[in-house]
Design a protein around this motif. Structure first.
Motif, short mmCIF file in Angstrom:
data_model
loop_
_atom_site.label_atom_id
_atom_site.label_comp_id
_atom_site.label_asym_id
_atom_site.label_seq_id
_atom_site.Cartn_x
_atom_site.Cartn_y
_atom_site.Cartn_z
N ALA A 58 0.87 -1.30 0.03
CA ALA A 58 -0.10 0.08 -0.15
C ALA A 58 1.05 1.39 -0.09
O ALA A 58 1.77 1.45 0.89
CB ALA A 58 -0.76 -0.03 1.20
N LEU A 59 0.71 2.12 -0.91
CA LEU A 59 1.38 3.32 -1.22
C LEU A 59 0.65 4.51 -0.82
O LEU A 59 0.71 5.43 -1.65
CB LEU A 59 2.22 3.36 -2.45
CG LEU A 59 3.16 2.22 -2.71
CD1 LEU A 59 3.75 2.34 -4.27
CD2 LEU A 59 4.22 2.27 -1.65
N SER A 60 -0.28 4.47 0.03
CA SER A 60 -1.17 5.74 0.51
C SER A 60 -1.77 5.51 1.88
O SER A 60 -2.20 4.11 2.04
CB SER A 60 -2.35 5.65 -0.65
OG SER A 60 -3.46 6.02 -0.01
N VAL A 79 4.00 -1.14 3.80
CA VAL A 79 3.23 0.10 3.38
C VAL A 79 4.09 1.28 3.28
O VAL A 79 5.45 1.20 3.76
CB VAL A 79 2.26 0.42 4.57
CG1 VAL A 79 1.07 -0.67 4.71
CG2 VAL A 79 2.95 0.69 5.89
N ASP A 80 3.88 2.18 2.81
CA ASP A 80 4.61 3.41 2.58
C ASP A 80 5.20 4.22 3.67
O ASP A 80 4.57 3.74 4.85
CB ASP A 80 4.16 4.44 1.51
CG ASP A 80 3.08 5.24 2.11
OD1 ASP A 80 1.82 4.58 2.32
OD2 ASP A 80 2.77 6.40 2.67
N ASP A 81 6.17 5.02 3.78
CA ASP A 81 6.65 5.60 4.82
C ASP A 81 5.97 6.67 5.56
O ASP A 81 6.23 7.45 6.66
CB ASP A 81 8.09 6.18 4.54
CG ASP A 81 8.14 7.55 3.34
OD1 ASP A 81 6.83 7.52 2.95
OD2 ASP A 81 8.89 7.83 2.99
N SER A 92 7.42 0.70 5.59
CA SER A 92 8.67 0.52 5.23
C SER A 92 9.32 1.91 4.66
O SER A 92 8.95 2.93 4.78
CB SER A 92 8.51 -0.20 3.75
OG SER A 92 7.89 0.17 2.71
N ASP A 93 10.54 1.87 3.87
CA ASP A 93 11.04 2.95 3.52
C ASP A 93 10.36 3.32 1.80
O ASP A 93 11.12 4.20 1.39
CB ASP A 93 12.62 2.89 3.45
CG ASP A 93 13.06 1.53 2.53
OD1 ASP A 93 12.10 1.00 1.99
OD2 ASP A 93 14.17 1.72 2.30
N LEU A 94 9.55 2.57 1.51
CA LEU A 94 8.82 2.93 0.17
C LEU A 94 8.33 4.26 0.21
O LEU A 94 7.41 4.70 1.27
CB LEU A 94 7.93 1.95 -0.17
CG LEU A 94 8.47 0.68 -0.48
CD1 LEU A 94 7.23 -0.42 -0.75
CD2 LEU A 94 9.25 0.54 -1.47
N SER A 95 8.34 4.99 -0.78
CA SER A 95 7.86 6.67 -0.90
C SER A 95 6.83 6.64 -1.81
O SER A 95 6.86 5.82 -2.73
CB SER A 95 9.06 7.46 -1.33
OG SER A 95 8.46 8.66 -1.47
N ALA A 96 5.70 7.00 -1.57
CA ALA A 96 4.51 7.27 -2.33
C ALA A 96 4.78 8.70 -3.10
O ALA A 96 3.91 8.93 -4.22
CB ALA A 96 3.47 7.45 -1.45
N PHE A 97 5.80 9.65 -2.45
CA PHE A 97 5.98 10.85 -3.37
C PHE A 97 6.92 10.69 -4.44
O PHE A 97 6.87 11.29 -5.35
CB PHE A 97 6.56 11.87 -2.19
CG PHE A 97 5.61 12.34 -1.34
CD1 PHE A 97 4.32 13.27 -1.54
CD2 PHE A 97 5.45 11.92 0.14
CE1 PHE A 97 3.61 13.92 -0.68
CE2 PHE A 97 4.56 12.47 1.13
CZ PHE A 97 3.68 13.55 0.52
N GLN A 98 7.93 9.73 -4.18
CA GLN A 98 8.72 9.38 -5.45
C GLN A 98 8.84 8.06 -5.36
O GLN A 98 9.74 7.28 -5.20
CB GLN A 98 10.34 10.04 -4.81
CG GLN A 98 10.27 11.46 -4.92
CD GLN A 98 9.89 12.21 -6.27
OE1 GLN A 98 10.17 11.54 -7.22
NE2 GLN A 98 9.54 13.32 -6.33
N PRO A 99 7.72 7.41 -5.94
CA PRO A 99 7.77 6.03 -5.99
C PRO A 99 8.82 5.39 -7.05
O PRO A 99 9.25 5.71 -8.04
CB PRO A 99 6.37 5.44 -6.65
CG PRO A 99 6.01 6.79 -7.19
CD PRO A 99 6.72 8.14 -6.42
#
Length: 309
Positions: A58-60, A79-81, A92-99
């Motif tokens: 999930a990136l939101s 899930v995103d940061d 996690s360290d996943l970014s939704a702003f800079q996927p």
């Protein structure tokens, strides 16, 4: 993304509009009888899943809240940061702003849920054969209900998702029903950040205030819609409008409160300040369009109900 730090919000707003309860209790994380046995394949829009996804990314933050609310939490592996609710979401360290497609693919997802197609991430993930479901920022509560039920269909929790949406509708109807009738509408200013960005009645958050019967002082500042519903107001504009309420959606990020508002030039004379009607909201709840909008609406209605009709 619907949420921002105020400065990031201001920068993003220059090129595009920012996309913005009790339903998400822990008990909802447990699949109920029958939901795991949903028949596949299932199709939502152009997306078809042949089997139930067991490694969802999930990136939101809103999508994360929705997934856990409908009982799909155990299927979420990352899930995103910015996803900070519920507390046990696998941040996690996943970014939704800079996927980053490679970073996302590294989680081996069988479904990615995101709100914005930044960096053409949907196309990139498509090339990697990774299914994507997009949940754009809602503009109405119906958008929220639809996204919840569609996620339920995709994840094998259709019944639970329907229950979540129904509870939301019922709770909101009860809250609004108990509001006192007023001869004259009260006015409000909703603050997104100390830079005095606000949201008009045409935005998702604005529609919630409209349900409460409040008049938005920011509406004239974006009558032509050129600011996509998110105008930046001036000190003078707000002081002249003299709102009955000031709702602060920057209390956590920027430590804004009744005292800091009162200290602003000319603000001590505002009706909202004089009548102790400066309301600090939870930034996260006020910027998402998932199940906790019921909590947000309850805070707004409780504040309004304290004003004699």
């Amino acid at each position: 993304m619907f949420r921002r730090t105020p400065r990031l919000f201001a920068a993003t707003l220059a090129v595009a509009a920012l996309a913005l309860g009790a339903c998400a209790e822990k008990a909802d994380d447990k699949p109920t009888t029958g939901t795991a046995a949903a028949a596949y394949p299932v199709t939502v829009g152009t997306l078809t899943l042949d089997k139930r996804p067991e490694k969802i990314v999930a990136l939101s933050p809103t999508a994360t809240e929705m997934l856990f609310a409908i009982g799909a939490g155990p299927q979420v592996t990352a899930v995103d940061d910015q996803s900070n609710y519920p507390a046990d979401a696998p941040k996690s360290d996943l970014s939704a702003f800079q996927p980053n497609a490679e970073a996302i693919a590294g989680k081996n997802p069988d479904l990615v849920v995101l709100s914005d197609d930044r960096n053409k991430i949907v196309e990139q993930l498509g090339k990697l054969k990774i299914p994507v479901y997009q949940t754009p920022a809602a503009t109405t509560l119906d958008d929220t209900y639809r996204q919840i039920t569609e996620l339920g269909t995709l994840t094998g929790h259709a019944d639970q998702a329907t229950d979540v949406a129904s509870r939301m509708k019922d709770d909101i109807a009860k809250l609004v029903k108990d509001l006192p009738q007023r001869a004259e509408k009260l006015t409000y200013y909703h603050e997104l950040g100390p830079e005095l960005y606000s949201a008009t009645s045409k935005t998702f958050i604005g529609t919630l205030y409209s349900q409460v019967g409040l008049t938005n002082i920011a509406d004239p500042a974006d009558a032509d819609g050129k600011n996509a519903g998110y105008p930046q107001l001036s000190q003078e504009f707000i002081v002249k409008a003299n709102p009955d309420f000031v709702f602060l959606a920057d209390s956590k990020c920027c430590q804004q409160n009744a005292d800091s508002v009162k200290a602003r030039s000319g603000w001590a004379g505002l009706t909202a300040v004089k009548n102790n009607q400066v309301i600090a909201l939870d930034d996260d709840v006020a910027s998402r369009w998932g199940p906790r909008v019921v909590d947000l609406l309850r805070v707004i209605i409780d504040a309004v109900a304290r004003v004699p009709a």
